[in-house]
Design an enzyme around this catalytic site. Structure first.
Site, mmCIF file in Angstrom:
data_model
loop_
_atom_site.group_PDB
_atom_site.id
_atom_site.type_symbol
_atom_site.label_atom_id
_atom_site.label_comp_id
_atom_site.label_asym_id
_atom_site.label_seq_id
_atom_site.Cartn_x
_atom_site.Cartn_y
_atom_site.Cartn_z
ATOM 1 N N CYS A 158 6.030 -0.147 8.152
ATOM 2 C CA CYS A 158 5.420 1.100 6.458
ATOM 3 C C CYS A 158 7.287 1.586 6.118
ATOM 4 O O CYS A 158 8.105 1.450 6.878
ATOM 5 C CB CYS A 158 4.838 2.580 8.071
ATOM 6 S SG CYS A 158 4.414 3.954 7.310
ATOM 7 N N LEU A 159 6.397 1.313 4.785
ATOM 8 C CA LEU A 159 7.494 2.334 4.207
ATOM 9 C C LEU A 159 8.714 3.641 4.446
ATOM 10 O O LEU A 159 9.581 3.995 3.709
ATOM 11 C CB LEU A 159 7.365 2.387 2.564
ATOM 12 C CG LEU A 159 6.840 1.247 1.728
ATOM 13 C CD1 LEU A 159 6.280 1.594 0.893
ATOM 14 C CD2 LEU A 159 8.178 0.151 1.931
ATOM 15 N N HIS A 166 -4.509 1.466 7.716
ATOM 16 C CA HIS A 166 -3.327 1.705 7.532
ATOM 17 C C HIS A 166 -3.019 3.303 6.810
ATOM 18 O O HIS A 166 -2.584 4.050 6.836
ATOM 19 C CB HIS A 166 -2.087 0.513 7.123
ATOM 20 C CG HIS A 166 -0.705 1.559 7.644
ATOM 21 N ND1 HIS A 166 0.163 0.878 7.627
ATOM 22 C CD2 HIS A 166 -0.134 1.723 6.380
ATOM 23 C CE1 HIS A 166 1.286 1.493 7.436
ATOM 24 N NE2 HIS A 166 0.876 2.222 6.756
ATOM 25 N N GLU A 167 -3.448 2.776 5.476
ATOM 26 C CA GLU A 167 -3.394 3.876 4.514
ATOM 27 C C GLU A 167 -4.026 5.081 4.638
ATOM 28 O O GLU A 167 -3.865 6.482 4.692
ATOM 29 C CB GLU A 167 -3.336 3.547 2.794
ATOM 30 C CG GLU A 167 -3.557 2.323 2.180
ATOM 31 C CD GLU A 167 -1.369 2.610 2.959
ATOM 32 O OE1 GLU A 167 -0.826 3.555 3.220
ATOM 33 O OE2 GLU A 167 -0.548 1.045 3.075
ATOM 34 N N HIS A 196 -2.758 7.663 7.141
ATOM 35 C CA HIS A 196 -1.563 8.101 6.712
ATOM 36 C C HIS A 196 -2.656 9.812 6.369
ATOM 37 O O HIS A 196 -1.977 10.604 6.508
ATOM 38 C CB HIS A 196 -0.596 7.975 5.680
ATOM 39 C CG HIS A 196 -0.274 6.576 5.638
ATOM 40 N ND1 HIS A 196 1.370 7.378 6.643
ATOM 41 C CD2 HIS A 196 0.195 5.832 5.622
ATOM 42 C CE1 HIS A 196 2.786 6.281 6.598
ATOM 43 N NE2 HIS A 196 1.848 5.062 5.907
ATOM 44 N N GLN A 233 2.976 10.213 1.337
ATOM 45 C CA GLN A 233 4.507 9.126 1.603
ATOM 46 C C GLN A 233 5.150 9.805 0.660
ATOM 47 O O GLN A 233 6.395 9.538 0.110
ATOM 48 C CB GLN A 233 4.221 8.000 1.574
ATOM 49 C CG GLN A 233 3.755 7.415 2.948
ATOM 50 C CD GLN A 233 3.352 5.753 3.104
ATOM 51 O OE1 GLN A 233 2.390 5.361 2.256
ATOM 52 N NE2 GLN A 233 4.835 5.605 3.236
ATOM 53 N N GLY A 286 0.672 -1.416 0.318
ATOM 54 C CA GLY A 286 0.487 0.148 0.118
ATOM 55 C C GLY A 286 1.007 1.094 0.056
ATOM 56 O O GLY A 286 2.633 1.260 0.380
HETATM 57 O O1 GNR Z 1 3.781 -2.406 2.395
HETATM 58 C C1 GNR Z 1 3.392 -2.132 3.652
HETATM 59 N N1 GNR Z 1 2.601 -3.458 4.594
HETATM 60 C C2 GNR Z 1 1.983 -3.601 5.265
HETATM 61 C C3 GNR Z 1 1.538 -4.469 6.176
HETATM 62 C C4 GNR Z 1 1.291 -4.578 6.953
HETATM 63 C C5 GNR Z 1 0.029 -3.599 7.132
HETATM 64 C C6 GNR Z 1 0.390 -2.381 6.712
HETATM 65 C C7 GNR Z 1 1.629 -2.222 5.148
HETATM 66 S S1 GNR Z 1 1.309 -1.219 4.828
HETATM 67 C C8 GNR Z 1 2.847 -0.731 3.911
HETATM 68 C C9 GNR Z 1 2.918 0.196 3.036
HETATM 69 C C10 GNR Z 1 3.557 0.937 3.622
HETATM 70 O O2 GNR Z 1 3.309 1.963 4.212
HETATM 71 N N2 GNR Z 1 1.781 1.895 3.027
HETATM 72 O O3 GNR Z 1 1.936 2.976 3.446
HETATM 73 NI NI NI Z 2 2.486 2.975 5.630
#
Ligand code: GNR
Ligand code: NI
Length: 177
Positions: free
Chosen positions: A93-94, A135-136, A139, A51, A46
């Site tokens: 999270c990246l 999660h997204e 952000h 980001q 995601g």
């Molecule tokens: O790549 C991602 N893996 C992930 C694993 C578990 C729960 C959420 C994520 S999102 C993350 C990429 C990211 O930072 N998205 O904002």
């Molecule tokens: Ni993230």
């Protein structure tokens, strides 16, 4: 399409509330496509616009497998229902490279959004897709997964990332030590 640089914490842009898009026009479609390519290159499942430094309510998600991609595009995503049931996933999270923690969230959600063709849509999600979308959307509110864990774990992770930035030490795939 292009691969864009991904912002890592600490960075004030990751703490801002993002603005809705008026409509999914060609500029937003371009952003969505660049975000998808950036996410695949990372690799991640995601990515949210902040980001890549764009403070707009746009996310992309693909929880499919390499041999069967399942790209999804969302503008102005809104959770209109969530289950009382919760699920725990180990999240990464990246923007917080190399750090992982279990996070508890509603197990299932119903979502309203504009798709890549600017058409209003509703969908239900559960499992990893529901976790990733939540999660997204976080952000877009300036919230990171570490805001859902204990203050102790959060400060340990943020301290590591601050130190890495000060030392100009590359994290993730170009790290050598
Ligand atoms: O790549 C991602 N893996 C992930 C694993 C578990 C729960 C959420 C994520 S999102 C993350 C990429 C990211 O930072 N998205 O904002
Ligand atoms: Ni993230």
């Amino acid at each position: 399409m292009s691969v864009l640089p991904i912002i890592t914490a600490p960075d004030p842009r990751l703490k801002k509330k993002c603005q809705p898009v008026e409509q999914v026009d060609s500029q937003i479609v371009q952003l969505m496509d660049d975000m998808l390519e950036t996410m695949y290159a990372a690799p991640g499942i995601g990515l949210a616009a902040p980001q890549v430094g764009v403070l707009k309510r746009v996310i992309v998600v693909d929880v499919g497998h390499d041999d069967q991609r399942d790209p999804r595009f969302f503008a102005n995503p809104e959770v209109v229902w969530h289950s009382d049931d919760v699920a725990s996933y180990e999240e990464g999270c990246l923007s917080l490279p190399e750090n992982f923690s279990d996070v508890v969230r509603p197990a299932a959600i119903k979502l309203r959004y504009l798709d890549r063709d600017n058409t209003p849509q509703e969908m239900e999600a559960d499992g990893l897709l529901a976790t990733c979308i939540q999660h997204e959307i976080d952000h877009l509110e300036g919230i990171l997964f570490v805001d859902h864990i204990s203050a102790l774990k959060r400060s340990m992770i943020l301290r590591r990332l601050t130190k890495a930035k000060k030392a100009h030490r590359p994290l993730a795939k170009y790290a050598t030590a």
